[in-house]
Design a protein around this motif. Structure first.
Motif, PDB file in Angstrom:
ATOM      1  N   GLN A  21      19.443   6.945 -31.023  1.00  0.00           N
ATOM      2  CA  GLN A  21      18.263   8.511 -30.516  1.00  0.00           C
ATOM      3  C   GLN A  21      16.796   7.819 -30.890  1.00  0.00           C
ATOM      4  O   GLN A  21      15.684   7.598 -30.780  1.00  0.00           O
ATOM      5  N   GLY A  24      12.556   8.451 -30.321  1.00  0.00           N
ATOM      6  CA  GLY A  24      12.493   9.312 -31.935  1.00  0.00           C
ATOM      7  C   GLY A  24      11.303   8.023 -32.333  1.00  0.00           C
ATOM      8  O   GLY A  24      11.549   6.695 -32.111  1.00  0.00           O
ATOM      9  N   ARG A  25      10.944   8.489 -33.501  1.00  0.00           N
ATOM     10  CA  ARG A  25      10.243   7.418 -34.841  1.00  0.00           C
ATOM     11  C   ARG A  25      11.551   6.591 -35.688  1.00  0.00           C
ATOM     12  O   ARG A  25      12.067   7.194 -35.398  1.00  0.00           O
ATOM     13  N   LEU A  26      11.015   5.360 -35.371  1.00  0.00           N
ATOM     14  CA  LEU A  26      11.990   4.912 -36.242  1.00  0.00           C
ATOM     15  C   LEU A  26      12.220   5.004 -37.701  1.00  0.00           C
ATOM     16  O   LEU A  26      13.441   5.038 -38.225  1.00  0.00           O
ATOM     17  N   GLU A  27      11.473   5.683 -38.085  1.00  0.00           N
ATOM     18  CA  GLU A  27      12.266   6.497 -39.792  1.00  0.00           C
ATOM     19  C   GLU A  27      12.351   7.494 -39.413  1.00  0.00           C
ATOM     20  O   GLU A  27      13.107   8.335 -40.293  1.00  0.00           O
ATOM     21  N   ASP A  28      12.780   8.323 -38.083  1.00  0.00           N
ATOM     22  CA  ASP A  28      14.027   8.959 -38.040  1.00  0.00           C
ATOM     23  C   ASP A  28      15.361   8.723 -37.543  1.00  0.00           C
ATOM     24  O   ASP A  28      15.900   9.659 -37.406  1.00  0.00           O
ATOM     25  N   GLY A  97      13.290   0.027 -32.403  1.00  0.00           N
ATOM     26  CA  GLY A  97      13.492   1.300 -31.502  1.00  0.00           C
ATOM     27  C   GLY A  97      13.053   1.664 -30.849  1.00  0.00           C
ATOM     28  O   GLY A  97      12.810   1.200 -29.862  1.00  0.00           O
ATOM     29  N   ARG A  99      11.305   3.952 -28.050  1.00  0.00           N
ATOM     30  CA  ARG A  99      10.165   5.327 -28.039  1.00  0.00           C
ATOM     31  C   ARG A  99      10.509   5.558 -26.264  1.00  0.00           C
ATOM     32  O   ARG A  99      10.540   6.960 -26.737  1.00  0.00           O
ATOM     33  N   ASP A 100       9.732   4.608 -26.065  1.00  0.00           N
ATOM     34  CA  ASP A 100      10.073   4.955 -24.445  1.00  0.00           C
ATOM     35  C   ASP A 100       9.237   4.100 -24.234  1.00  0.00           C
ATOM     36  O   ASP A 100      10.025   3.097 -24.266  1.00  0.00           O
ATOM     37  N   GLN A 103       6.522   1.755 -25.955  1.00  0.00           N
ATOM     38  CA  GLN A 103       7.338   1.927 -26.757  1.00  0.00           C
ATOM     39  C   GLN A 103       8.228   1.127 -27.623  1.00  0.00           C
ATOM     40  O   GLN A 103       9.048   1.827 -27.658  1.00  0.00           O
ATOM     41  N   PRO A 105       8.779   0.465 -31.754  1.00  0.00           N
ATOM     42  CA  PRO A 105       8.480  -0.696 -32.296  1.00  0.00           C
ATOM     43  C   PRO A 105       9.948  -0.995 -33.257  1.00  0.00           C
ATOM     44  O   PRO A 105      11.097  -1.041 -33.365  1.00  0.00           O
ATOM     45  N   GLU A 184       5.682  -4.626 -32.964  1.00  0.00           N
ATOM     46  CA  GLU A 184       5.812  -4.414 -31.694  1.00  0.00           C
ATOM     47  C   GLU A 184       4.594  -4.962 -31.218  1.00  0.00           C
ATOM     48  O   GLU A 184       4.597  -5.382 -29.545  1.00  0.00           O
TER      49      GLU A 184
END
Length: 189
Positions: A21, A24-28, A97, A99-100, A103, A105, A184
């Motif tokens: 995904q 998204g945040r790594l948590e998600d 992950g 993010r953009d 980022q 993570p 990161e």
């Protein structure tokens, strides 16, 4: 002896699990895609794709992820003569992950991992003698045992007339100067 290997890389080998995904945040993250990872492993694959004869010196665990790395390296055309299967340690994992564009993570799972057990005995002078160049990476300078193996490989390479290079591969948390959640981070003084 013939110089039949253009480049040998030495250092990290792990499995990268990228969150599917993007954004998204790594948590998600709900699902992940599996790739081989670690700077020297990626360099070996990349240079092989460019048509060079490449090899990797590292250790992987005697388990599913270690076999995945070894098999993928072979599929990529990388010589695996220098890949030792460690019967006592697991292959390193990284969960990442995207993010953009800025980022990425990530969490390194590298406690007592196979590649950090690389030792001087894993460095075969005859194998190094076959190389035109040897590329070491910085993470393996963070531990006395892996540093000794890396330095041995570089000294032998120079002795045998090969070029040497260092990929800094500086990961502060792998040197113990940043926390587990700071994967990161690319620089801590």
């Amino acid at each position: 002896m013939t110089k039949d290997i253009d480049v040998i890389t030495i250092g990290r080998a792990g499995v990268d699990l990228y969150g599917s995904q993007i954004g998204g945040r790594l948590e998600d993250m709900g699902s992940f895609e599996k790739y081989i990872g670690g700077s020297p492993t990626n360099i070996a694959c990349g240079t092989s794709r460019l048509g060079l004869q490449t090899a990797l010196i590292t250790r992987v665990g005697d388990e599913h992820m270690g076999r995945f790395i070894r098999e993928q390296l072979v599929r990529e055309g990388v010589n695996v003569e220098g890949v030792v299967t460690d019967p006592e340690r697991l292959t390193a994992l990284v969960i990442l992950g995207i993010r953009d564009e800025e980022q990425f993570p990530l969490i390194f799972y590298r406690e007592n991992c196979a590649d950090m057990a690389l030792c001087e005995d894993d460095i075969d002078p005859a194998f190094i003698k076959r190389a035109r160049s040897v590329v070491a990476t910085g993470t393996h300078l963070s531990n006395p045992q892996t540093e000794a193996a890396t330095i041995k490989a570089l000294k032998l390479a120079r002795e045998f007339g090969a070029r040497t290079a260092l990929d800094i591969d500086y990961r502060p948390n792998l040197w113990g100067v940043a926390g587990h959640g700071d994967g990161e981070s690319r620089f801590v003084e």
